[in-house]
Design a protein around this motif. Structure first.
Motif, PDB file in Angstrom:
ATOM      1  N   GLY A  21      36.588 -79.286  -0.758  1.00 15.06           N
ATOM      2  CA  GLY A  21      36.842 -80.698  -0.513  1.00 15.06           C
ATOM      3  C   GLY A  21      38.227 -81.106  -0.964  1.00 15.06           C
ATOM      4  N   THR A  22      38.855 -81.999  -0.207  1.00 15.49           N
ATOM      5  CA  THR A  22      40.224 -82.395  -0.516  1.00 15.49           C
ATOM      6  C   THR A  22      40.299 -83.331  -1.720  1.00 15.49           C
ATOM      7  OG1 THR A  22      40.073 -84.235   1.058  1.00 15.49           O
ATOM      8  CG2 THR A  22      40.943 -82.136   1.890  1.00 15.49           C
ATOM      9  N   ARG A  23      39.168 -83.918  -2.129  1.00 21.88           N
ATOM     10  CA  ARG A  23      39.158 -84.820  -3.286  1.00 21.88           C
ATOM     11  C   ARG A  23      38.430 -84.197  -4.480  1.00 21.88           C
ATOM     12  NH1 ARG A  23      38.318 -91.058  -1.067  1.00 21.88           N
ATOM     13  NH2 ARG A  23      40.177 -91.099   0.275  1.00 21.88           N
TER      14      ARG A  23
ATOM     15  N   PRO B  97      41.554 -77.404  -4.701  1.00 21.18           N
ATOM     16  CA  PRO B  97      41.515 -76.915  -3.324  1.00 21.18           C
ATOM     17  C   PRO B  97      42.784 -76.169  -2.922  1.00 21.18           C
ATOM     18  CG  PRO B  97      41.752 -79.308  -3.382  1.00 21.18           C
ATOM     19  CD  PRO B  97      41.444 -78.875  -4.778  1.00 21.18           C
ATOM     20  N   ARG B  98      43.906 -76.504  -3.543  1.00 22.14           N
ATOM     21  CA  ARG B  98      45.147 -75.786  -3.215  1.00 22.14           C
ATOM     22  C   ARG B  98      45.069 -74.343  -3.713  1.00 22.14           C
ATOM     23  NH1 ARG B  98      48.982 -79.919  -6.219  1.00 22.14           N
ATOM     24  NH2 ARG B  98      47.260 -79.522  -7.672  1.00 22.14           N
ATOM     25  N   ALA B  99      44.436 -74.140  -4.854  1.00 26.33           N
ATOM     26  CA  ALA B  99      44.257 -72.785  -5.367  1.00 26.33           C
ATOM     27  C   ALA B  99      43.348 -71.982  -4.441  1.00 26.33           C
ATOM     28  CB  ALA B  99      43.677 -72.823  -6.776  1.00 26.33           C
ATOM     29  N   SER B 100      42.354 -72.642  -3.863  1.00 33.99           N
ATOM     30  CA  SER B 100      41.467 -71.954  -2.925  1.00 33.99           C
ATOM     31  C   SER B 100      42.223 -71.517  -1.682  1.00 33.99           C
ATOM     32  CB  SER B 100      40.299 -72.863  -2.533  1.00 33.99           C
ATOM     33  OG  SER B 100      39.396 -73.022  -3.602  1.00 33.99           O
TER      34      SER B 100
ATOM     35  N   PHE C   6      39.124 -70.307   6.111  1.00 26.90           N
ATOM     36  CA  PHE C   6      39.279 -71.367   5.114  1.00 26.90           C
ATOM     37  C   PHE C   6      39.036 -72.713   5.775  1.00 26.90           C
ATOM     38  CE2 PHE C   6      40.584 -73.151   1.162  1.00 26.90           C
ATOM     39  CZ  PHE C   6      41.174 -74.368   1.485  1.00 26.90           C
ATOM     40  N   VAL C   7      38.257 -73.561   5.098  1.00 28.34           N
ATOM     41  CA  VAL C   7      37.903 -74.863   5.656  1.00 28.34           C
ATOM     42  C   VAL C   7      38.225 -75.954   4.645  1.00 28.34           C
ATOM     43  CG1 VAL C   7      36.063 -76.301   6.603  1.00 28.34           C
ATOM     44  CG2 VAL C   7      36.039 -73.824   7.005  1.00 28.34           C
ATOM     45  N   ASP C   8      39.094 -76.900   5.044  1.00 25.08           N
ATOM     46  CA  ASP C   8      39.309 -78.127   4.278  1.00 25.08           C
ATOM     47  C   ASP C   8      38.225 -79.125   4.646  1.00 25.08           C
ATOM     48  OD1 ASP C   8      42.841 -77.804   4.481  1.00 25.08           O
ATOM     49  OD2 ASP C   8      41.669 -77.921   2.629  1.00 25.08           O
ATOM     50  N   VAL C   9      37.631 -79.767   3.645  1.00 23.68           N
ATOM     51  CA  VAL C   9      36.603 -80.779   3.920  1.00 23.68           C
ATOM     52  C   VAL C   9      37.150 -82.125   3.450  1.00 23.68           C
ATOM     53  CG1 VAL C   9      34.202 -81.454   3.605  1.00 23.68           C
ATOM     54  CG2 VAL C   9      34.840 -79.026   3.550  1.00 23.68           C
TER      55      VAL C   9
END
Length: 276
Positions: A129-131, A137-140, A156-159
């Motif tokens: 998740g972006t929040r 999330p940047r490390a992921s 990779f999926v941003d939520v």
């Protein structure tokens, strides 16, 4: 599928069955159960001995290795690891084990300097998740990029707008986790077919006879959320608990919808600081 729950940066207290990271992973696994069981896929759930990662001790890694060895001793099947938070980090650390097909990591914890596991050739799905203000999330994303360069097959999926507990879109996360572990296992099935494996369905640990509905075979991979009326599925779930002891670690496994409490290692009961 082996599920790996979250935990804490540090902590030597035993994991209780009502610990929040344990309950969050249990909810995801429970939501996936019927879709996976209808395809013959069994869920194994591990409860760590202690709550924390604990620095270089990496406490849950030994627990996950123990669980994978325990499964391998009874079932010669590939395993998709499904981990949340610290469980995602743990899953990546053991991705190189022989019976691991791949990893689905939800909001994983990758602190600075986290080494890549033995991920070459593995199927990796990372969603964040972006929040999320608990894990980064940047490390992921960096981990996903590094893993791809190392030879892993990565998605990779941003939520957008999601936090660490995965509660804002909980139904979406449940579907995503189910579909992703099936994708990991399907990728292994396809690989085994391409290499001439005589019985890829059995290799996956799925039922050898196809499931049927109205006399017609049911496909292994169907859209999550579609009605599966008429397909009988067992409610039995493999649950593993690694219990701490000063002198030794005793184990208990039960093929039922129960788990065994660390405080009473021989008895089972129904399962109904900063965490990672």
């Amino acid at each position: 599928v082996l599920t790996l729950h979250g935990g804490r940066v540090k902590g030597r207290r035993p994991v209780g069955r009502l610990d929040l990271p344990m309950l969050r992973m249990h909810a995801i696994a429970s939501a996936a159960h019927d879709d996976l069981a209808a395809r013959g896929v069994v869920i194994w759930s591990l409860r760590y001995a202690v709550q924390g990662w604990n620095g270089t001790t990496a406490s849950p890694v030994a627990d996950a290795q123990w669980a994978l060895a325990r499964i391998a001793a009874t079932d010669d099947v590939p395993i998709a690891l499904l981990g949340h938070s610290m469980g995602g980090r743990t899953a990546m650390r053991v991705a190189g084990e022989a019976n691991v097909a791949g990893v689905v990591a939800l909001a994983p914890w990758f602190p600075p300097g986290e080494p890549l596991g033995e991920v070459a050739g593995r199927q990796l799905v990372i969603a964040h998740g972006t929040r999320d203000h608990t894990t980064d999330p940047r490390a992921s994303r960096r981990y996903a990029e590094d893993a791809e360069r190392a030879g892993a097959h990565v998605r990779f999926v941003d939520v957008p707008g999601e936090g660490h507990a995965l509660l804002r879109r909980s139904a979406w996360w449940n579907r995503f986790a189910t579909e992703s572990v099936l994708d990991v296992l399907m990728a292994r099935q396809i690989a085994m077919r391409e290499t001439g494996y005589s019985d890829p369905l059995a290799y996956l640990g799925l039922t050898k006879e196809p499931l049927e509905r109205d006399g017609q075979p049911v496909p292994l991979r169907v859209s999550v959320g579609a009605s599966d009326g008429g397909i009988a599925s067992t409610r039995a779930t493999w649950v593993g608990v690694r219990s701490p002891s000063r002198s030794s670690r005793r184990t208990a496994w039960s093929r039922s919808s129960t788990s065994c409490s660390p405080s009473s290692r021989r008895s089972c009961s129904s399962t109904a600081a900063r965490s990672t």
